[in-house]
Design a protein around this motif. Structure first.
Motif, PDB file in Angstrom:
ATOM      1  N   SER A 392     -55.600  -3.680   0.333  1.00  0.00           N
ATOM      2  CA  SER A 392     -54.380  -4.432   0.038  1.00  0.00           C
ATOM      3  C   SER A 392     -54.647  -5.924  -0.006  1.00  0.00           C
ATOM      4  O   SER A 392     -54.071  -6.655  -0.821  1.00  0.00           O
ATOM      5  N   GLY A 396     -54.015  -5.627  -3.488  1.00  0.00           N
ATOM      6  CA  GLY A 396     -52.633  -5.195  -3.401  1.00  0.00           C
ATOM      7  C   GLY A 396     -51.672  -6.269  -2.944  1.00  0.00           C
ATOM      8  O   GLY A 396     -51.865  -7.477  -3.174  1.00  0.00           O
ATOM      9  N   LEU A 405     -45.440  -5.615   2.836  1.00  0.00           N
ATOM     10  CA  LEU A 405     -45.998  -4.347   3.286  1.00  0.00           C
ATOM     11  C   LEU A 405     -45.119  -3.794   4.410  1.00  0.00           C
ATOM     12  O   LEU A 405     -44.808  -4.499   5.373  1.00  0.00           O
ATOM     13  N   GLU A 422     -46.358  -0.689  -0.207  1.00  0.00           N
ATOM     14  CA  GLU A 422     -46.582  -2.062  -0.659  1.00  0.00           C
ATOM     15  C   GLU A 422     -45.597  -2.387  -1.802  1.00  0.00           C
ATOM     16  O   GLU A 422     -45.215  -1.506  -2.589  1.00  0.00           O
ATOM     17  N   GLY A 461     -46.417  -1.156  -6.398  1.00  0.00           N
ATOM     18  CA  GLY A 461     -47.234  -1.215  -5.184  1.00  0.00           C
ATOM     19  C   GLY A 461     -47.627   0.168  -4.704  1.00  0.00           C
ATOM     20  O   GLY A 461     -46.970   1.171  -4.994  1.00  0.00           O
TER      21      GLY A 461
END
Length: 496
Positions: A392, A396, A405, A422, A461
């Motif tokens: 991430s 991400g 998140l 996400e 996400g």
């Protein structure tokens, strides 16, 4: 024969008589003390130890009877010998009065020198012998007192020593015993009964009853000890187990020493028994801990080795960063587990440790109850979370300030469900192939933990859902009885 001189007091108001008494008594070799009146005699008595008093009955002011009465009133002179000299005819009434006043004898005038010397000598010797007996008696009493004091001191020390021994035996879980080798009689102290868990009032100490309390596998130790003493051994020590009447097994160490007669034949064996059960249990725990530490160390090294071998990167720097990140994740979870004595780790603590390097503030939302993970589960999830956070942070939601998140988890029927969602980050596309991190995550969660890992590569996400059983054993046992962790093997398969 030399002897200690005694003092003889001569009391008369006539100097000529005193001189005559001195001449008569000179050959006795004693100290002659002169007093010319009753009062002077009293002064001498108060200053000097007198053995015999020779006093004239007829004296002015204070006659012999009055002087004798005054002398006898004093405690010091109640037994001092006094001889009266009388120049007049003494009647029986006068003699009785004299004796009542304390006289021990009479000498009439004219004085016969031999008679006077003989009387004085007898009383002087009697005084000397009496004093010698008093001195010897005092010495004897002093010796008796000193010996009594020594015995009392010795008894007190013996009693104190016995108390210390009893306290040491009680504190050290010790007992002592004595075995008459000839008659077969046994003697146990309180500690010995306590170790064997039997009642002194009801338990008869004999070879059969003692052997019945020994562990069947250790009975031969008793037979071996008897054989050794019969061969001439003087001491023997061994460890053995006992089974108490309530079924509890205790470990003991016994030390025995033999007493022999003039023909070197054993007549008595005495010994001490020490309960070492707690020590044995501690040794077992230590050995188990050592094996567990060895297993965990090997497992950690195997994981680290697999991470190093299986990590892929296009550049050396990227490779180093990837390896360091994964090994650091492993080190962090080990620290958490060490602080709990390897009892387990909280899931929220694992997440906090992975978040610490990023300082992302309000970009991350956590939601879930307190969940305690087993050590192996914690290790696997720590590496899985590390891969998710790393991915991430690179590609991400955590790679931009706008990304968000949300990590949520719940437990139902001993099944942990963790969701990773996400949003707000770069546009996400489904990867054409899985990298090492994704493959190792899937392998460890599904094969090692018996769970499931699902990935949904949404455009807004990544959505990942992990389901992990909390009660499943994550380690397998080999045919040799050693523990073998599956992590390394799973990582090997993940690389395929």
């Amino acid at each position: 024969m030399d002897h200690e001189k005694v003092n003889i007091l001569l009391v008369d108001d006539q100097p000529a008589k005193l001189l005559a008494y001195e001449v008569i008594l000179k050959d006795l070799g004693e100290n002659l003390v002169i007093a010319s009146s009753g009062r002077e005699a009293l002064e001498v008595l108060l200053k000097t130890e007198i053995a015999v008093i020779l006093v004239d009955v007829c004296m002015p002011e204070l006659d012999g009877f009055e002087l004798a009465a005054m002398i006898r009133e004093h405690p010091r002179f109640q037994k001092t010998a006094m001889i009266f000299i009388s120049a007049i005819q003494v009647s029986d009434i006068d003699r009785l009065r004299g004796y009542e006043m304390g006289a021990v004898d009479y000498v009439p005038v004219p004085v016969v020198p031999e008679v006077l010397r003989a009387k004085i000598k007898v009383f002087a010797e009697l005084y000397r012998k009496t004093r010698e007996l008093e001195r010897l008696n005092q010495e004897l009493e002093d010796r008796v007192r000193a010996r009594t004091a020594e015995l009392e001191n010795s008894t007190a020390k013996l009693r104190e020593s016995e108390q210390r021994r009893s306290m040491a035996i009680a504190a050290g879980k010790m007992g002592s015993w004595d075995w008459d080798w000839i008659s077969g009689d046994w003697m146990w102290d309180e500690g010995q009964y306590r170790i064997f868990g039997v009642n002194p009032e009801s338990f008869e100490v004999n070879p059969a009853n003692v052997q019945a309390l020994l562990h069947p596998d250790d009975v031969d130790q008793l037979r071996k000890a008897i054989a050794e003493f019969n061969k001439g051994a003087r001491a023997y020590e061994t460890e053995f187990r006992i089974i108490r009447p309530d079924g509890e097994v205790r470990w003991c160490v016994g030390t025995a020493a033999a007493t022999v007669d003039d023909s070197s034949r054993v007549v008595r064996v005495s010994g001490v028994t020490v309960d070492i059960t707690e020590r044995k249990r501690a040794e077992e725990r230590q050995n188990l801990l050592a094996r567990e530490v060895d297993h965990r160390a090997k497992n950690a090294l195997a994981l680290a080795q697999s991470i190093v071998r299986l990590t892929r990167a296009d550049e050396v720097k990227a490779y180093v960063n990837a390896v360091e990140g994964r090994i650091n994740a492993l080190a962090r979870v080990h620290t958490i587990l060490s602080l709990s004595s390897w009892q387990g780790a909280e899931l929220s603590k694992l997440i906090d440790e992975e978040l610490a390097p990023y300082s992302l503030g309000d970009q991350i939302v956590l939601a879930g109850p307190e969940v305690q993970l087993l050590p192996a589960t914690a290790q696997t999830l720590a590496l899985a979370l590390h891969e998710l956070f790393t991915n991430s942070a690179k590609y991400g939601a955590l790679s931009t300030r706008s990304g968000r998140l949300t990590i949520g988890w719940q437990v139902e029927d001993q099944l942990l469900t963790l969701s990773w969602e996400e949003s707000g980050g770069p546009l996400v596309m489904t990867p054409k192939s899985r990298g090492f991190g994704t493959r190792s995550l899937l392998a460890s969660v599904e094969s090692q933990l018996g769970g499931q890992a699902q990935f949904d590569w949404r455009a807004e996400g990544l959505l990942c859902r992990l389901q992990v059983p909390l009660t499943r054993k994550t380690a397998t046992t080999t045919a040799t009885g050693k523990f073998e962790d599956a992590s390394s093997a799973e990582l090997q398969r993940a690389s395929g």
